[in-house]
Design a protein around this motif. Structure first.
Motif, PDB file in Angstrom:
ATOM      1  N   LYS A  80      42.322  12.917  35.432  1.00  0.00           N
ATOM      2  CA  LYS A  80      41.509  13.566  36.452  1.00  0.00           C
ATOM      3  C   LYS A  80      40.654  12.513  37.164  1.00  0.00           C
ATOM      4  CE  LYS A  80      41.002  17.774  33.663  1.00  0.00           C
ATOM      5  NZ  LYS A  80      40.002  18.624  32.936  1.00  0.00           N
ATOM      6  N   GLU A  82      37.687  12.676  37.964  1.00  0.00           N
ATOM      7  CA  GLU A  82      36.349  12.677  37.359  1.00  0.00           C
ATOM      8  C   GLU A  82      36.272  11.852  36.080  1.00  0.00           C
ATOM      9  OE1 GLU A  82      37.151  16.000  39.935  1.00  0.00           O
ATOM     10  OE2 GLU A  82      38.118  15.475  38.018  1.00  0.00           O
ATOM     11  N   GLN A  83      37.424  11.442  35.574  1.00  0.00           N
ATOM     12  CA  GLN A  83      37.434  10.633  34.348  1.00  0.00           C
ATOM     13  C   GLN A  83      37.263   9.143  34.612  1.00  0.00           C
ATOM     14  OE1 GLN A  83      41.181  12.999  32.704  1.00  0.00           O
ATOM     15  NE2 GLN A  83      40.400  11.591  31.143  1.00  0.00           N
ATOM     16  N   GLU A 239      35.563  13.518  31.149  1.00  0.00           N
ATOM     17  CA  GLU A 239      34.676  13.762  32.295  1.00  0.00           C
ATOM     18  C   GLU A 239      33.247  14.075  31.885  1.00  0.00           C
ATOM     19  OE1 GLU A 239      37.478  17.477  32.392  1.00  0.00           O
ATOM     20  OE2 GLU A 239      37.573  15.416  31.630  1.00  0.00           O
ATOM     21  N   LYS A 243      29.993  12.098  33.431  1.00  0.00           N
ATOM     22  CA  LYS A 243      28.882  12.774  34.100  1.00  0.00           C
ATOM     23  C   LYS A 243      27.542  12.194  33.649  1.00  0.00           C
ATOM     24  CE  LYS A 243      31.117  17.277  34.792  1.00  0.00           C
ATOM     25  NZ  LYS A 243      31.157  18.703  34.344  1.00  0.00           N
TER      26      LYS A 243
END
Length: 376
Positions: A80, A82-83, A239, A243
């Motif tokens: 992803k 976001e990773q 992810e 964050k």
């Protein structure tokens, strides 16, 4: 003005001698640098064209989120977007994880000798440093690293292939290790030399992240991709971890030029395959040289080889080669005082440095009666 106590104990990173400095000091017209594990074949030709095109936009800030390269790399890695966390080299990714998770009340575990930036950044955060010596074959002593874990451990660093030995952690070894590490402790696997690896039992670390969310992987475009001066590396993690870490990242920490170059590099992976093949051919030359002169060496899955001259000091070999126009890395600065680390270069560079070393060893009468040792 008083600085942090831990900062006062640090020394600035000292890279290998620049080519221009060696030329001036020794009056040489040709100098070959085989000290910093750069790609001797540069980068894919298309990358140069992309860099030149991007120069028209250097007055404009880059995309801080690095959306285009993020999407391209996510597709390449099958993760992803976001990773992924981008850094000014993978060094900055290491720094960001240290800044996020380490404090004076915590500790971090790493091998020694290994890539020094794990320790450097951990010291800045005031964390306790637990160093576990490498085994005789240059590999991480994973069992002793497990025994070093306590309630204050936050990050364990694994460099594979390890710098400076080139030794790697196998798939079975890593899985066994991960099963025993508490899942609240980050295991950061530095794979700066991943693209050079040819070993069949090298782990698929990104696939393992599905099973172990505490597994973080760092990689770079500096080595096999040939973008060292553009400073772009990245980390891959769950992810939820990213964050937490991403707010630590400096805004605009990778440039427009570096992002564009990385995108283009990923579109020309045939260049990486060619570099991997040539690197392995060069490694065979160095291994044959060691066999001929009965020198100890560590089998390497990276683009460098650590050779132990035993009866000579690393600085002595370094100085000889420097006078011949070859910059290598003395083992004195790496924790291996009788070794030198040599970056595998082009065919001509490898043959040139091997010829110089061969003539010198024969001249000084290095003992050739003992058996060659491959440290594995």
């Amino acid at each position: 003005m008083k600085a942090k106590d831990q900062v006062l104990s640090l020394k600035a990173y000292k890279p290998g001698k620049p080519i221009e400095e060696v030329k001036r000091e020794l009056g040489l017209t040709t100098v070959t640098k085989l000290a910093s594990n750069e790609n001797p074949f540069g980068c894919a030709p298309a990358v140069k064209e992309a860099v030149m095109d991007e120069l028209d936009r250097v007055s404009i800030y880059p995309d801080g989120y690095a959306a285009d390269i993020r999407m391209k790399l996510a597709q390449h890695l099958q993760v992803k977007p976001e990773q992924i966390l981008f850094g000014n080299g993978s060094d900055e990714v290491i720094e960001m994880f240290c800044r996020t998770y380490l404090t004076p009340e915590t500790n971090t575990i790493m091998a020694t000798p290994t890539f020094p930036q794990y320790k450097h950044n951990s010291v800045i955060e005031g964390a306790e440093i637990i160093e576990v010596p490498l085994m005789e074959n240059g590999k991480h002593d994973l069992e002793k690293m497990l025994h070093a874990i306590d309630e204050n451990t936050r990050i364990i660093w694994l460099c594979t292939p390890n710098n400076p030995t080139g030794s790697y952690i196998t798939d079975e070894e890593l899985i066994t290790f991960m099963k025993k590490v508490p899942d609240h402790i980050i295991v950061a696997v530095d794979e700066a030399y991943k693209e050079y690896v040819v070993a069949d039992d090298y782990p698929d670390t990104i696939a393992l992240q599905r099973q172990y969310p505490n597994l973080v992987v760092t990689r770079t475009f500096s080595k096999a991709f040939g973008l060292a001066s553009l400073r772009i590396g990245y980390g891959i993690a769950h992810e939820d971890l990213m964050k937490v870490v991403d707010p630590v990242r400096e805004p605009f920490n990778t440039s427009r030029v570096s992002q564009r170059a990385a995108i283009t590099a990923l579109e020309h992976l045939e260049f990486i395959e060619s570099c991997r093949r040539k690197n392995r051919e060069g490694m065979v030359l160095y291994e044959a040289f060691c066999a001929k002169y009965h020198l100890y060496y560590y089998p390497s899955q990276a683009n460098f080889i650590l050779i132990d001259f035993k009866t000579l000091q690393g600085d002595e070999v370094f100085d000889f080669l420097l006078r011949k126009g070859y910059i290598v890395r003395s083992g004195n600065a790496l924790g291996f005082p009788t070794c030198v680390r040599i970056t595998v270069g082009s065919k001509e560079q490898n043959e040139g440095i091997i010829q110089c070393l061969s003539e010198w060893l024969e001249e000084i009468g290095i003992d050739s009666d003992r058996e060659t040792t491959i440290i594995d």
